[in-house]
Scaffold this motif. Structure first.
Motif, mmCIF file in Angstrom:
data_model
loop_
_atom_site.group_PDB
_atom_site.id
_atom_site.type_symbol
_atom_site.label_atom_id
_atom_site.label_comp_id
_atom_site.label_asym_id
_atom_site.label_seq_id
_atom_site.Cartn_x
_atom_site.Cartn_y
_atom_site.Cartn_z
ATOM 1 N N ARG A 1 0.657 -1.130 0.030
ATOM 2 C CA ARG A 1 0.008 0.041 -0.168
ATOM 3 C C ARG A 1 0.905 1.374 0.044
ATOM 4 O O ARG A 1 0.655 2.152 -0.644
ATOM 5 N N ILE A 2 1.976 1.345 0.758
ATOM 6 C CA ILE A 2 2.909 2.380 0.794
ATOM 7 C C ILE A 2 3.576 2.629 -0.610
ATOM 8 O O ILE A 2 3.703 3.807 -1.213
ATOM 9 N N GLY A 3 3.903 1.662 -1.216
ATOM 10 C CA GLY A 3 4.356 1.625 -2.848
ATOM 11 C C GLY A 3 3.488 2.199 -3.587
ATOM 12 O O GLY A 3 3.590 3.199 -4.394
ATOM 13 N N ALA A 4 2.106 1.788 -3.386
ATOM 14 C CA ALA A 4 1.077 2.347 -4.413
ATOM 15 C C ALA A 4 0.955 3.782 -4.185
ATOM 16 O O ALA A 4 0.625 4.475 -4.869
ATOM 17 N N LEU A 5 0.987 4.069 -2.745
ATOM 18 C CA LEU A 5 0.599 5.677 -2.439
ATOM 19 C C LEU A 5 1.700 6.371 -2.890
ATOM 20 O O LEU A 5 1.582 7.573 -3.420
ATOM 21 N N ARG A 6 2.967 5.799 -2.966
ATOM 22 C CA ARG A 6 4.218 6.718 -3.218
ATOM 23 C C ARG A 6 4.155 6.791 -5.009
ATOM 24 O O ARG A 6 4.191 8.013 -5.378
ATOM 25 N N GLN A 7 3.645 5.848 -5.540
ATOM 26 C CA GLN A 7 3.508 5.993 -6.961
ATOM 27 C C GLN A 7 2.478 6.999 -7.225
ATOM 28 O O GLN A 7 2.657 7.806 -8.225
ATOM 29 N N ALA A 8 1.271 6.998 -6.612
ATOM 30 C CA ALA A 8 0.203 8.062 -6.835
ATOM 31 C C ALA A 8 0.698 9.252 -6.479
ATOM 32 O O ALA A 8 0.392 10.128 -7.400
ATOM 33 N N LEU A 9 1.629 9.295 -5.495
ATOM 34 C CA LEU A 9 2.073 11.039 -5.321
ATOM 35 C C LEU A 9 3.085 11.298 -6.404
ATOM 36 O O LEU A 9 2.948 12.419 -6.597
ATOM 37 N N ASP A 10 3.803 10.397 -6.722
ATOM 38 C CA ASP A 10 4.860 10.571 -7.970
ATOM 39 C C ASP A 10 4.042 11.257 -9.019
ATOM 40 O O ASP A 10 4.524 12.121 -9.788
ATOM 41 N N ARG A 11 2.895 10.366 -9.439
ATOM 42 C CA ARG A 11 2.197 11.025 -10.743
ATOM 43 C C ARG A 11 1.533 12.145 -10.488
ATOM 44 O O ARG A 11 1.704 13.119 -11.220
ATOM 45 N N THR A 12 0.957 12.383 -9.176
ATOM 46 C CA THR A 12 0.523 13.665 -8.765
ATOM 47 C C THR A 12 1.435 14.733 -8.995
ATOM 48 O O THR A 12 1.170 15.892 -9.483
ATOM 49 N N HIS A 13 2.456 14.596 -8.458
ATOM 50 C CA HIS A 13 3.571 15.781 -8.546
ATOM 51 C C HIS A 13 3.787 15.917 -9.981
ATOM 52 O O HIS A 13 4.218 17.090 -10.305
ATOM 53 N N ARG A 14 4.169 14.904 -10.687
ATOM 54 C CA ARG A 14 4.516 15.090 -12.393
ATOM 55 C C ARG A 14 3.417 16.047 -12.757
ATOM 56 O O ARG A 14 3.808 16.793 -13.811
ATOM 57 N N GLN A 15 2.281 15.426 -12.549
ATOM 58 C CA GLN A 15 0.893 16.207 -13.210
ATOM 59 C C GLN A 15 1.172 17.828 -12.786
ATOM 60 O O GLN A 15 0.753 18.613 -13.616
ATOM 61 N N LEU A 16 1.155 18.018 -11.535
ATOM 62 C CA LEU A 16 1.070 19.353 -11.113
ATOM 63 C C LEU A 16 2.431 20.174 -11.699
ATOM 64 O O LEU A 16 2.166 21.373 -12.014
#
Length: 690
Positions: free
Chosen positions: A71-86
C-alpha cells in the motif's frame, strides 16, 4: 534444556515496537530465568504449542507488513504521478502567461497553406477536425483530405464539406498514414504545409500565427507551436511545448505534428514520409526537416490532441520497434573504426548465435573483426569474417588488433596470459552457465582487462560497484528477428543446445500433453553431452513423436519457424546459473509470447511479455489458458513481446557502450603506436585458416 525464545517471539516483537529492542531483550531474559528449570513433558508440550502459536502470529504480522508495504508503494507511485502532473500543469500555466497575446490577427502576407489531413475509419471524429480548419482566422488555405480506404461512413460524411472549393478529397486503398500523407503532399500547391490528424482539432489562430512567423523569417523553413494535450481525465490536461534541442529530439520527439509547419520546398528536396514506418513517422520527418536549421518557435497553442475510445495505431503497431528503426536511421556513425580480434573456444558455431548477433552489429558500425578459435565447432556455421587457428599469440601478431574480445569468463581466464604478453587490452562478455564471482573478481583484478560485461542480475549479485564491470543485457540481431504477422497461436517453438541443464525433456513431455498444439524443437549437438540428443530422440519416439525435432539446422530455418510461432517455451532445469538466453529475445522480437521457468533472472528478463512457471503442470495450465485467448488478447501479447524486445535488447542499442569502449581503446592504441613508430612497417597478407 529447552530454549523457549521462540515461544515469546510475538511478545518480543510487540515489546520491540512499543518499548524498544533493549526493553524486549530484558523482558525475554527475565522470562528465561524464571522458566529455565521446567523440563517435564507437560511443560515441553505447552512450550511447543505456544511456539507454534507464536510462529503463526508472526507469520500473520509478516503478511500484514507485506500488505502495508504494497500500500505504501502504491501511495508513493500515486504521489509521484500527482507531482509530475502538477509540474506539467504549472509549466503549462507559465508558458501560457508568457505567450498570452490574445488572438493573432491575420498577416498581410498571402502565402497559400496546404493542410494535410489523412483519415481512416473516423467518420465521427473527422467532422470536428475539418470544422477546425474552416474556422481558421487565416483564410488562404487548401485542405487536402486523403481517405486511406475507410470501410465505415467516413467518405460519405466528408462530402458535405466539398462545397467549399478549398477542400479536396482523395480516396485510395488502405496503405497507411505515411502513404496517405505523401499523397496529400504530392497534390499540394501551397508554399507552406501544415498537418492535422482526423481525431484532433486546431484553434482558430494557429495558421495566422504560423504564416506570420515564417513570412517574417524568410530564411527559416520550419516552425512549431504548443499543443494542449487533452486526456480523458480533465485533471491531467497540460500544454506540451519545449524549446528546440537537437540532442533531445534525437532521443524522442517533443514537437507535435499538428503544431508543426514547413515550407514546401523541404518536401521537394527531402521527400515526404517514410512509408516503411508504421508509427512515429512524424518524428522521422521532423528529424530530417530540422537537421540543417533550428525551427522557429511560434507563441501559440496550435490545437488540442485528444484521447478517446476510438481505435488508434497504438492498438496495432509496436512503438518500440518504430523507435528502434528511427534511432538506427538517424544514429551517428562512429568516428573511429577499431580492429578487434575475437578469441573464442569454438567458432563459428550455431549454438552461440549471440556471438553472431554481436559481430553482425559491430560490422554494420564499421568495426574490423577477425576470429581466432581454439578448435573446430561441433555445429558449424558461416563466419563471414577471417578465421584463425593455432596459437592465440600468433593470431594477435598477424592481426595486430586494438582489443582482444572474449566470450565467457572461464575462457577469458585461459586467454588472458597471451593477451597480457602482447600488451593489449581485453574486453569480456560474460554469460549465464559459467558465471562465478570468483572468476569475475580475478578478471577485474587484471591490469590487462579493460572491461567485463555481465547481465544486469549478475552484476547485482556482487553488491558493490566496480569501475571495470558493466551491466549489459542480451543483444539480438534485429535485422534477423523483427515483428511478424500471421502468428500461429498453437505453434510452440524452442531453440537450444542439447544439454541436460536445458530441460528439453520437459519440452517433449509438454508436447505429449498438448496434441492440439504443434511443437518444434531446434537442438544443436553438444560435444560435452554426446548422447543427450539420442536420449531426446528416444523419449520423443516413446511418446508418439509429439515434437518436430530438428538438429543443427541453419539460422534461416530457425528464423522462419520463430516468425510463424505464437509461443516460445523455455524449459531450463535451473541446475546452472541463469543467464539471458538470446533465443527468448529473438522470439519476443517477432511477437512470440514467452512461457519460461520462474527465477529472479527470468522475471526481470521476460517482464510483461510472458508468463512464468515452477512445474510442468503449471506450464501445461498456462498453455491451456492461451488456447482460450481471443484475437485481441493475442494481439496485446504480441505487442507486449515486441515492445519488450526492441526497447531493451536490440543489438545496436545494447552494444553501443561496448563499441564506445572499443573506439576509446583504439584511439589510445593508435596514439601509442604513432608515438613509438611514426612510420609503422607494412604488414604482409596472411593466410586465413578455417
Amino acid at each position: 534444556m529447552s530454549f523457549p525464545l521462540l515461544r515469546h517471539a510475538g511478545s518480543f516483537l510487540r515489546t520491540t515496537c512499543t518499548k524498544g529492542t533493549r526493553a524486549a531483550i530484558v523482558e525475554a531474559v527475565r522470562y528465561l530465568a524464571l522458566r529455565s528449570g521446567l523440563t517435564g513433558p507437560q511443560e515441553i508440550a505447552a512450550l511447543r504449542a505456544e511456539t507454534a502459536a507464536a510462529r503463526s502470529e508472526v507469520a500473520g504480522w509478516k503478511d500484514e507488513a507485506r500488505a502495508a508495504h504494497g500500500r505504501i508503494g502504491a501511495l508513493r507511485q500515486a504521489l509521484d504521478r500527482t507531482h509530475r502532473q502538477l509540474t506539467l500543469q504549472g509549466d503549462s500555466l507559465r508558458w501560457l502567461a508568457r505567450h498570452q497575446d490574445g488572438r493573432t490577427p491575420p498577416p498581410a502576407a498571402s502565402s497559400l497553406v496546404s493542410v494535410v489531413l489523412p483519415v481512416w475509419n473516423r467518420e465521427r471524429q473527422v467532422v470536428e477536425a475539418v470544422e477546425s480548419v474552416l474556422a481558421q482566422s487565416y483564410p488562404r488555405w487548401e485542405l487536402l483530405i486523403v481517405d486511406d480506404g475507410s470501410t465505415d461512413g467516413t467518405v460519405a460524411t466528408l462530402h458535405r464539406f466539398l462545397s467549399d472549393r478549398r477542400v479536396r478529397l482523395f480516396v485510395q486503398e488502405h496503405r497507411g498514414a505515411a502513404a496517405a500523407r505523401n499523397r496529400a503532399l504530392a497534390e499540394s500547391r501551397g508554399e507552406i504545409v501544415a498537418y492535422l490528424d482526423s481525431d484532433d482539432v486546431w484553434y482558430p489562430s494557429f495558421l495566422a500565427a504560423v504564416v506570420e512567423r515564417l513570412e517574417s523569417h524568410p530564411d527559416s523553413d520550419t516552425a512549431y507551436g504548443a499543443l494542449l494535450v487533452s486526456p480523458a481525465d480533465p485533471a491531467e490536461v497540460f500544454v506540451r511545448w519545449a524549446p528546440f534541442d537537437r540532442e533531445r529530439l534525437l532521443e524522442g520527439n517533443f514537437i507535435p505534428m499538428i503544431a508543426f509547419a514547413h515550407r514546401r520546398r523541404l518536401y521537394d528536396r527531402l521527400l515526404g514520409f517514410d512509408e516503411t514506418l508504421t508509427r512515429l513517422l512524424d518524428w522521422d520527418l521532423i528529424l530530417r526537416y530540422t537537421a540543417e536549421s533550428v525551427p522557429l518557435a511560434v507563441p501559440v497553442v496550435a490545437g488540442e490532441y485528444r484521447f478517446g475510445p476510438w481505435r488508434r495505431i497504438s492498438h496495432d503497431e509496436s512503438i518500440a520497434f518504430s523507435t528502434w528503426k528511427i534511432r538506427r536511421k538517424h544514429a551517428r556513425p562512429p568516428e573511429t573504426r577499431p580492429r578487434i580480434l575475437y578469441a573464442l573456444e569454438y567458432a563459428p558455431t550455431l549454438s552461440e548465435s549471440y556471438v553472431q548477433a554481436e559481430i553482425a552489429c559491430m560490422r554494420r558500425w564499421g568495426v574490423e573483426i577477425e576470429l581466432w578459435a581454439e578448435r573446430d565447432p561441433p555445429a558449424p556455421c558461416s563466419a563471414g569474417v577471417p578465421l584463425h587457428h593455432g596459437e592465440l599469440g600468433d593470431a594477435i601478431a598477424r592481426v595486430r588488433p586494438d582489443v582482444v574480445h572474449a566470450h565467457h569468463l572461464h575462457r577469458a581466464l585461459r586467454y588472458l596470459p597471451e593477451v597480457a604478453a602482447a600488451g593489449l587490452p581485453m574486453t569480456i562478455r560474460g554469460h549465464g552457465v559459467e558465471f562465478d564471482p570468483a572468476r569475475l573478481h580475478e578478471l577485474l583484478s587484471s591490469q590487462s582487462v579493460d572491461a567485463v560485461y555481465v547481465f544486469p542480475h549478475q552484476a547485482a549479485l556482487l553488491g558493490r560497484a566496480e569501475a571495470k564491470l558493466h551491466a549489459m543485457p542480451v543483444a539480438f540481431d534485429p535485422l534477423r528477428y523483427a515483428p511478424a504477422r500471421g502468428k500461429d497461436p498453437r505453434l510452440v517453438v524452442r531453440a537450444s543446445l542439447a544439454a541436460p541443464a536445458k530441460g528439453l525433456a520437459t519440452f517433449v513431455r509438454l508436447a505429449a500433453r498438448h496434441r492440439s498444439h504443434r511443437f518444434v524443437l531446434f537442438a544443436c549437438w553438444s560435444i560435452g553431452y554426446p548422447r543427450h540428443l539420442e536420449e531426446l530422440v528416444d523419449l520423443n519416439r516413446s511418446l508418439g513423436a509429439p515434437v518436430d525435432l530438428r538438429v543443427d539446422r541453419p539460422y534461416e530455418e530457425v528464423e522462419a519457424v520463430v516468425r510463424e510461432a505464437g509461443i516460445y517455451l523455455h524449459t531450463p532445469t535451473l541446475a546452472e546459473p541463469y543467464g539471458m538466453p538470446i533465443s527468448i529475445a529473438e522470439a519476443m522480437a517477432t511477437g512470440c509470447w514467452v512461457i519460461a521457468r520462474r527465477c529472479p533472472g527470468s522475471a526481470a528478463y521476460v517482464g510483461e511479455a510472458g508468463r512464468l512457471y515452477d512445474s510442468e503442470d503449471e506450464a501445461s495450465a498456462v498453455l491451456d489458458q492461451t488456447a482460450a485467448w481471443s484475437e485481441e488478447e493475442w494481439q496485446r501479447a504480441r505487442l507486449s513481446a515486441i515492445d519488450r524486445a526492441f526497447s531493451g535488447f536490440a543489438s545496436d542499442v545494447v552494444l553501443r557502450p561496448l563499441l564506445e569502449d572499443w573506439c576509446r581503446r583504439a584511439r589510445l592504441v593508435a596514439h601509442d603506436r604513432h608515438a613509438a613508430s611514426p612510420e609503422p612497417p607494412a604488414v604482409g597478407r596472411f593466410r586465413e585458416a578455417g
